[in-house]
Design an enzyme around this catalytic site. Sequence first.
Site, PDB file in Angstrom:
ATOM      1  N   ASP A   1     -15.645  42.160   1.392  1.00  0.00           N
ATOM      2  CA  ASP A   1     -14.961  42.825   2.501  1.00  0.00           C
ATOM      3  C   ASP A   1     -14.732  41.836   3.653  1.00  0.00           C
ATOM      4  OD1 ASP A   1     -14.682  46.116   3.289  1.00  0.00           O
ATOM      5  OD2 ASP A   1     -14.558  44.671   4.934  1.00  0.00           O
TER       6      ASP A   1
ATOM      7  N   ASN B   1     -14.871  56.367   0.550  1.00  0.00           N
ATOM      8  CA  ASN B   1     -14.335  57.140   1.671  1.00  0.00           C
ATOM      9  C   ASN B   1     -13.051  57.831   1.220  1.00  0.00           C
ATOM     10  OD1 ASN B   1     -16.377  56.226   3.420  1.00  0.00           O
ATOM     11  ND2 ASN B   1     -15.237  54.345   3.854  1.00  0.00           N
TER      12      ASN B   1
ATOM     13  N   VAL C   1      -7.644  52.413   3.900  1.00  0.00           N
ATOM     14  CA  VAL C   1      -6.685  51.816   2.955  1.00  0.00           C
ATOM     15  C   VAL C   1      -6.463  52.818   1.819  1.00  0.00           C
ATOM     16  CG1 VAL C   1      -6.192  49.900   1.393  1.00  0.00           C
ATOM     17  CG2 VAL C   1      -7.471  49.473   3.520  1.00  0.00           C
TER      18      VAL C   1
ATOM     19  N   HIS D   1     -11.149  52.572  -3.652  1.00  0.00           N
ATOM     20  CA  HIS D   1     -12.080  51.448  -3.748  1.00  0.00           C
ATOM     21  C   HIS D   1     -13.500  51.963  -3.565  1.00  0.00           C
ATOM     22  CE1 HIS D   1     -10.458  51.907   0.293  1.00  0.00           C
ATOM     23  NE2 HIS D   1     -11.634  51.556   0.761  1.00  0.00           N
TER      24      HIS D   1
ATOM     25  N   HIS E   1     -17.126  50.907  -2.165  1.00  0.00           N
ATOM     26  CA  HIS E   1     -17.869  49.933  -1.362  1.00  0.00           C
ATOM     27  C   HIS E   1     -19.247  49.732  -2.000  1.00  0.00           C
ATOM     28  CE1 HIS E   1     -15.385  50.247   2.463  1.00  0.00           C
ATOM     29  NE2 HIS E   1     -15.036  51.381   1.873  1.00  0.00           N
TER      30      HIS E   1
END
Length: 112
Positions: free
Chosen positions: A29, A85, A94, A98, A100
């Site tokens: 990140d 998220n 975004v 994805h 994390h």
Amino acid sequence: MKTIFQKIIDREIPAMLAHEDEHCIAIHDINPQAPVHVLVIPKKLIPRVGEATAADQPILGHLLLTAAALAQKLGLESGYRLVINNGRDGGETVPHLHVHLLGKRPLAWPPG
Ligand code: 5GP
């Protein structure tokens, strides 16, 4: 319009790569929230987990297994957290799914 992650997948903008295979990439990140903060991103554009379909089940499983393998590779034996998220209140910024992977520090609960 391509997402920033699609541009990274297509090598139009650089990123620090942690892993790549046929179905996903993992990058460090740009604004890490822990000493290890990696994003595991499917090459297929699924905007968010809430828009995934039954056909996406294998790729969703692959993302989690890849994150767990990366946690082992990156030395997170004392623990780590996986976060997805979803939507505005979920903190999504975004619109390209994805996972994390956060680790190398104690992570508080409940999350913010
Ligand atoms: P979200 O808020 O959507 O769950 O997570 C998006 C993540 O992407 C954020 O943690 C943010 O720091 C990261 N990010 C945004 N732009 C870039 C970029 O250009 N490169 C990398 N490596 N990470 C990015």
